[in-house]
Design an enzyme around this catalytic site. Structure first.
Site, PDB file in Angstrom:
ATOM      1  N   ASP B   8       0.864  -1.182   0.000  1.00  9.87           N
ATOM      2  CA  ASP B   8       0.000   0.000   0.000  1.00  9.87           C
ATOM      3  C   ASP B   8       0.904   1.238   0.000  1.00  9.87           C
ATOM      4  O   ASP B   8       1.657   1.460   0.946  1.00  9.87           O
ATOM      5  CB  ASP B   8      -0.886  -0.040   1.256  1.00  9.87           C
ATOM      6  N   ASP B 102      -2.866   2.550  -5.976  1.00  5.34           N
ATOM      7  CA  ASP B 102      -1.866   2.599  -4.916  1.00  5.34           C
ATOM      8  C   ASP B 102      -1.794   1.362  -4.053  1.00  5.34           C
ATOM      9  O   ASP B 102      -1.087   1.351  -3.063  1.00  5.34           O
ATOM     10  CB  ASP B 102      -2.070   3.845  -4.047  1.00  5.34           C
ATOM     11  N   GLU B 103      -2.528   0.302  -4.381  1.00  2.00           N
ATOM     12  CA  GLU B 103      -2.358  -0.908  -3.581  1.00  2.00           C
ATOM     13  C   GLU B 103      -2.561  -2.153  -4.434  1.00  2.00           C
ATOM     14  O   GLU B 103      -3.275  -2.124  -5.434  1.00  2.00           O
ATOM     15  CB  GLU B 103      -3.275  -0.911  -2.354  1.00  2.00           C
TER      16      GLU B 103
END
Lengths: 396, 353
Positions: B8, B102-103
């Site tokens: 993350d 973003d993850e």
């Protein structure tokens, strides 16, 4: 046939609501034409298909027939001279009345409220009774607020509307774009409209507007603009009175007043998208560009209407291709000395602008690159009017 | 036993902005569109100190942290950075399941470099992200996706946390049930009502009780309480739809759902931006307080090309729901579906984004 004495008796039951007037066909038809477009057509509320007629009374209202129509979003109110025999009011089916009055010969028409909301219309040897509805059911229409109004020059306003209204979004879901933004300042005014893909902006300087301090921004719904445009087209007044309150916009043009419910929501930040560094310029004749685009657009993909504009050494090429219909190219000779560039656009958007500027004169096209907004402007040299059209490219 | 890593990126959009504009470093940065109704897409850790959070109204963020620098989101740039992060993952495994820009989940049971432990892989990934991209990421290492996700949040920001197979039970027991992914404030409240505060408490509840109270999700809760999650890391899962939904704390009439719809549309829009493909259909979903589901959808001529457009369409769909003033709703959802390749649409770009 009813005798006059009996009729007299039938109207007595209406008490204060009784109405009897006589009005010239010419005057009445003029006002009905101006108002009937606001009448709701496909309404589930029957009273909205009716005109409200109010006659006479004291002071200002004496000797006058006031006509009102509303669809709840908008209302229009106007008046014409009338001989008021008995003041009162009634409602009459709007479309039917308008069509009927058009068919009557010139002359005086007498209008009289009868029992059960029926309305008698007599002219010469014609006698008709129309089924009206109770006046009490007609919705309350907003009144022009006192004081604080702004006078807007009609010629400038009409020009601003006609040069921006076409860019308003047709997608009902985009309700904050279902109108144009009017920006009033003490010495200038502007109108902006956009559908999220193209934007028309016209700014007029050299005005002198009262009661405006700083900047007043008003979002005007498309329907109201269209109504205003037709009212402005039929007026000799030099200014229009404009006023608003929390929920309603008010426009008064001589004896005619239009109100419109305000659009809620926020108009997008259009200033942020006005191009600033579009430095690849070309100037072409408006009619020549229009002709080329119309020809080439015949062969554009039907759904998107996409065409390509390519600028290279002293030449502008307009082209299209689609798998169904083939391909097409037009070329216009014109001075161009910047780097070559190719940009795709929706042809309908380009045509809309060229229609708005008219076929005389030249237009200037300003580009940055094939991903950024292009700008079009009339090359008319006018100093107090700045008209610009911003259009996002298509990826083709 | 599988080895799963959840990576993350820390305050991703805000960190990219700070990386690319040195004058923003060390300052509270809020990534948000301008506008009265806009919500925060990301907040730097400096801004979070003032209480600014993702998905909060931008105006509220401005009040909480008036000296914050507001930056409009630049998704093409975030997408490019996200691709670079993915290239780093690919050095270790092809089993990558991105959840957003973003993850991502990584299955490193077998890894290309032959590192002996997943922890070593996670360290290597975090080091490469720092060295090559000048960004920080937090990672969680665990035997399954569910635990890896909780673990990545444990030492955030710039942290690494490992849950060994033998530690699963002792790790989960004291954990508040609200930490379980999918347990929102409403489910948490309903769990509290039956005396469940921690995952340990949850483990003491019979499967039949959970199923009768929570339906199919009850079965899932039963397994999660025991650290069981069999879902696989599926690379390049073709997205069929993206949606976000929210259960209200108290049931609401239709005309009070606007704020929730705006917020959900922002979230769905942000999530859709990572897609290489374009969604053509907007879906609005409502669940009445009697649990019946109402959906309305619209496929405009051109796909929605901005968050504002998506929001407006979702709100206009609400007008097509016939509901009396007496009808209350417990949940609203906004979704995008019907994804198409960009090339299939000769796409008209939007002026406002």
């Amino acid at each position: 046939m009813l005798g006059a004495g009996v009729e007299q008796e039938r109207t007595v039951g209406q008490g204060a609501a009784a109405m009897e007037i006589s009005v010239s066909r010419h005057d009445l038809l003029g006002e009905l034409s101006a108002t009937q477009s606001v009448v709701e057509r496909k309404t589930t509320i029957p009273i909205l298909s009716n005109f409200l007629f109010e006659a006479g009374g004291e002071g200002d209202a004496a000797g006058k027939l006031t006509i009102t129509a509303t669809d709840l979003e908008q209302s229009i109110r106007t008046s014409c001279a009338a001989t008021v025999k008995k003041p009162g009011s009634c409602t009459i089916p709007a479309r039917k009345l308008y069509d009927y009055i058009k068919l009557l010969p010139e002359g005086m028409i007498s209008i009289k409220l009868m029992e059960n909301h029926w309305v008698q219309i007599r002219s010469g040897r014609s006698n008709t009774k129309m089924v009206g509805m109770a006046r009490a059911n007609f919705p309350q229409v907003p009144q022009f607020p006192e004081g604080g109004l702004t006078r807007i020059p009609t010629a400038s306003l009409k020009n601003m509307i006609s040069k921006t209204i076409f860019a308003i979004s047709n997608e009902e879901s985009r309700y904050t774009l279902n109108g144009a933004l009017l920006i009033l300042k003490a010495e200038s005014m502007a109108m902006v409209a956009t559908d999220g893909h193209r934007l028309a902006h016209l700014e007029k300087t050299g005005e002198s507007l009262k009661n405006i301090s700083g900047e007043k921004k008003t979002l005007i719904p498309r329907k109201a603009l269209a109504e205003l445009e037709s009212l402005l087209g039929a007026t000799e007044e030099e200014t229009l009175d404009f006023q608003d309150d929390e929920h309603t916009l008010f426009f008064r043009l001589g004896r005619r007043m239009l109100t419109s419910r305000k659009l809620t929501g926020q108009f997008p930040n259009y200033e942020a998208v006005l191009p600033r560094d579009n430095n690849k310029l070309v100037v072409v004749r408006s009619d020549e560009l229009m002709g080329s685009i119309q020809r080439v657009a015949q062969f554009a993909d039907e759904r998107s209407g996409a065409i390509r504009i390519r600028l290279e050494q002293n030449e502008m090429k307009i082209s299209s291709s689609s798998t169904e219909s083939g391909e097409s190219e037009d070329s216009i000779e014109t001075p161009y000395n910047f780097d070559p560039i190719t940009v795709g656009f929706n042809s309908a958007y380009l045509i809309d602008f060229l229609k708005a500027v008219g076929s005389t004169g030249e237009v200037r096209l300003e580009f940055k690159d094939s991903q950024s907004a292009g700008q079009m402007r009339p090359e008319d040299g006018s100093e107090d009017q700045r008209y610009r059209y911003i259009i996002m490219p298509m990826r083709i | 036993m599988r080895k799963i890593i959840h990576v993350d990126m820390d305050a991703f959009y805000a960190s990219v902005e700070q990386r690319d504009a040195p004058e923003l470093r060390g300052k509270p940065v809020v990534v948000a569109w301008k506008g009265n109704r806009s919500v925060v897409c990301a907040a730097s850790y400096e801004a979070r100190k003032f209480g600014v959070r993702s998905a909060m109204a931008a105006l509220r963020a401005e009040r909480l942290c008036p000296h914050a620098v507001f930056v409009p989101p630049d998704f093409p740039r975030y997408r490019a950075v996200s691709r670079a992060v993915r290239e780093i993952f690919k050095r270790h495994t092809d089993l990558i399941e991105p959840l957003s820009l973003d993850e991502a989940y990584l299955d490193v049971t077998e890894n290309k470099e032959g590192l002996p432990t997943a922890t070593r892989v996670a360290r290597s990934i975090r080091a490469a992200i720092r060295a090559e991209l000048q960004l920080t990421a937090s990672a969680g290492v665990a035997p399954n996706k569910f635990l890896a996700k909780i673990a990545s949040d444990w030492r955030k920001p710039d942290g690494l946390f490992v849950i060994q197979p033998e530690e699963v039970t002792s790790f989960l027991t004291p954990l508040a049930v609200g930490r379980i992914p999918g347990v929102g404030k409403v489910t948490e409240k309903r769990l509290n009502e039956i005396g469940v505060q921690s995952v340990g408490d949850l483990r003491n509840i019979d499967l039949t009780v959970l199923q009768s109270r929570f339906g199919r999700y009850g079965g899932r809760l039963y397994e999660l309480a025991r650290g069981i999650d069999r879902s696989a890391v599926i690379p390049d899962r073709p997205t069929k739809s993206i949606s976000a939904e929210d259960t209200f704390e108290g049931d609401l009439p239709l005309d009070e759902t606007e704020q929730a719809i705006r917020y959900l549309a922002e979230r769905v829009w942000a999530a859709s931006r990572k897609q290489p493909r374009v969604a053509r259909t907007v879906v609005l979903k409502l669940k009445t307080k009697e649990f019946s589901i109402v959906t309305r959808s619209l496929t405009p001529r051109l796909p929605p090309s901005s968050c504002e457009e998506l929001t407006e369409i979702a709100l206009s769909l609400r007008k097509r729901v016939e509901a009396g003033a007496q009808q209350y709703f417990r949940l609203v959802g906004v979704g995008l579906s019907n994804f198409q390749e960009r090339d299939e649409l000769s796409s008209q770009s939007a002026l406002f984004e």
